[in-house]
Write a protein that holds these residues in place. Sequence first.
Motif, PDB file in Angstrom:
ATOM      1  N   LEU A  32       3.303   5.122  -9.097  1.00  9.34           N
ATOM      2  CA  LEU A  32       3.382   6.120  -7.877  1.00  9.34           C
ATOM      3  C   LEU A  32       3.782   7.455  -8.306  1.00  9.34           C
ATOM      4  CD1 LEU A  32       4.506   3.411  -5.548  1.00  9.34           C
ATOM      5  CD2 LEU A  32       2.218   4.587  -5.496  1.00  9.34           C
ATOM      6  N   GLN A  33       4.928   7.498  -9.184  1.00 14.52           N
ATOM      7  CA  GLN A  33       5.601   8.757  -9.492  1.00 14.52           C
ATOM      8  C   GLN A  33       4.557   9.679 -10.097  1.00 14.52           C
ATOM      9  OE1 GLN A  33       9.006   6.706 -11.566  1.00 14.52           O
ATOM     10  NE2 GLN A  33      10.195   7.676  -9.733  1.00 14.52           N
ATOM     11  N   ARG A  87       0.738  -1.299  -0.012  1.00 14.85           N
ATOM     12  CA  ARG A  87      -0.005  -0.009   0.198  1.00 14.85           C
ATOM     13  C   ARG A  87       0.778   1.252  -0.095  1.00 14.85           C
ATOM     14  NH1 ARG A  87      -5.551  -0.382   0.380  1.00 14.85           N
ATOM     15  NH2 ARG A  87      -5.111   1.292  -0.978  1.00 14.85           N
ATOM     16  N   PRO A  88       1.878   1.187  -0.666  1.00 17.54           N
ATOM     17  CA  PRO A  88       2.631   2.572  -0.912  1.00 17.54           C
ATOM     18  C   PRO A  88       1.761   3.710  -1.568  1.00 17.54           C
ATOM     19  CG  PRO A  88       3.399   1.159  -2.741  1.00 17.54           C
ATOM     20  CD  PRO A  88       2.515   0.392  -1.505  1.00 17.54           C
ATOM     21  N   ASP A  89       0.879   3.156  -2.138  1.00 21.34           N
ATOM     22  CA  ASP A  89      -0.161   4.212  -2.833  1.00 21.34           C
ATOM     23  C   ASP A  89      -1.041   5.182  -1.877  1.00 21.34           C
ATOM     24  OD1 ASP A  89      -1.480   1.714  -2.072  1.00 21.34           O
ATOM     25  OD2 ASP A  89      -3.374   2.640  -3.115  1.00 21.34           O
ATOM     26  N   LEU A  90      -1.095   4.453  -0.654  1.00 23.27           N
ATOM     27  CA  LEU A  90      -1.844   5.330   0.464  1.00 23.27           C
ATOM     28  C   LEU A  90      -1.000   6.378   0.906  1.00 23.27           C
ATOM     29  CD1 LEU A  90      -3.226   2.887   2.752  1.00 23.27           C
ATOM     30  CD2 LEU A  90      -4.688   4.181   1.042  1.00 23.27           C
ATOM     31  N   ALA A  91       0.453   6.311   1.059  1.00 22.29           N
ATOM     32  CA  ALA A  91       1.421   7.125   1.558  1.00 22.29           C
ATOM     33  C   ALA A  91       1.487   8.339   0.428  1.00 22.29           C
ATOM     34  CB  ALA A  91       2.604   6.595   1.874  1.00 22.29           C
ATOM     35  N   VAL A  92       1.429   7.940  -0.707  1.00 20.66           N
ATOM     36  CA  VAL A  92       1.713   8.853  -1.756  1.00 20.66           C
ATOM     37  C   VAL A  92       0.490   9.871  -1.915  1.00 20.66           C
ATOM     38  CG1 VAL A  92       1.926   9.285  -4.277  1.00 20.66           C
ATOM     39  CG2 VAL A  92       3.399   7.484  -3.374  1.00 20.66           C
ATOM     40  N   GLU A  93      -0.566   9.146  -1.757  1.00 21.56           N
ATOM     41  CA  GLU A  93      -1.982   9.984  -1.817  1.00 21.56           C
ATOM     42  C   GLU A  93      -2.113  10.871  -0.847  1.00 21.56           C
ATOM     43  OE1 GLU A  93      -5.280  11.272  -3.716  1.00 21.56           O
ATOM     44  OE2 GLU A  93      -3.974   9.758  -4.595  1.00 21.56           O
ATOM     45  N   GLN A 103      -7.626   2.398   6.855  1.00 23.99           N
ATOM     46  CA  GLN A 103      -6.705   2.002   5.515  1.00 23.99           C
ATOM     47  C   GLN A 103      -6.845   2.957   4.350  1.00 23.99           C
ATOM     48  OE1 GLN A 103      -5.850  -1.954   4.297  1.00 23.99           O
ATOM     49  NE2 GLN A 103      -3.521  -1.375   4.500  1.00 23.99           N
ATOM     50  N   SER A 104      -6.913   4.291   4.449  1.00 24.91           N
ATOM     51  CA  SER A 104      -7.112   5.100   3.283  1.00 24.91           C
ATOM     52  C   SER A 104      -6.175   6.109   3.535  1.00 24.91           C
ATOM     53  CB  SER A 104      -8.383   5.649   3.415  1.00 24.91           C
ATOM     54  OG  SER A 104      -8.639   6.305   4.562  1.00 24.91           O
ATOM     55  N   ALA A 105      -6.050   6.868   2.540  1.00 27.74           N
ATOM     56  CA  ALA A 105      -5.174   8.290   2.647  1.00 27.74           C
ATOM     57  C   ALA A 105      -5.647   9.561   3.631  1.00 27.74           C
ATOM     58  CB  ALA A 105      -5.459   8.696   1.202  1.00 27.74           C
ATOM     59  N   GLY A 106      -7.065   9.253   3.583  1.00 30.77           N
ATOM     60  CA  GLY A 106      -7.561  10.388   4.691  1.00 30.77           C
ATOM     61  C   GLY A 106      -7.187   9.748   6.289  1.00 30.77           C
ATOM     62  N   GLY A 107      -7.342   8.569   6.512  1.00 25.12           N
ATOM     63  CA  GLY A 107      -6.929   7.829   7.672  1.00 25.12           C
ATOM     64  C   GLY A 107      -5.397   8.066   8.000  1.00 25.12           C
TER      65      GLY A 107
END
Length: 194
Positions: A88-89, A61-67, A163-167
């Motif tokens: 991701l980039q 879930r690196p996408d969560l961090a980037v988002e 487990q979301s970008a907002g979270g």
Amino acid sequence: TASRVDRFVANSRFVAQRIERYYGRSSAVLHPPVDLARYQVTASPAADYYLLVSELVGYKRPDLAVEAFKGLDRTLIVAGHGAEMKRLQAMAGPNVRFVGRVSDADLSKLYANCRALIFPGEEDFGIVPLEAMASGRPVIAYGTGGALESGEAGKTGVFFQDQSAGGLRAAIREFEDLTFSPAAIRAHAEGFSE
């Protein structure tokens, strides 16, 4: 063949529960050790960046961090490589910097100087959070799996349940209102040494 196994050893209680559920067998838990000699607590204050250390694959879930960092006025350094790198980039904002795979020495420096490690995926155990803790740095982790065994809320960092970008953004804001002791975090990591 599981019934013929003499003894199961799991790397975490999380995995031990899975062995019990699927094989109906108990197991001893032996956590993977962190190599404490590779990591040091620095006397200088943390630099102004957060750190993600990961193979860049979907389940981590690196996408969560980037988002999440798109909505923050904070810097995220991403150390690692993998199949998701280009995607991701493309989705990253200007405050996210990708450094690819780094040497052990450079990784130790990144850990030692970050504000906190971001750990957004569910792992069976996860040695990366302990590497950050061995450097005296707190961890902001998704509150499930092995992260619950290696970390302690309020002492070594914070957990988030959504487990979301907002979270994750909410957990970062919570983290920034707290104070952590690098020495206490390092002492906690020492409980996972060889």
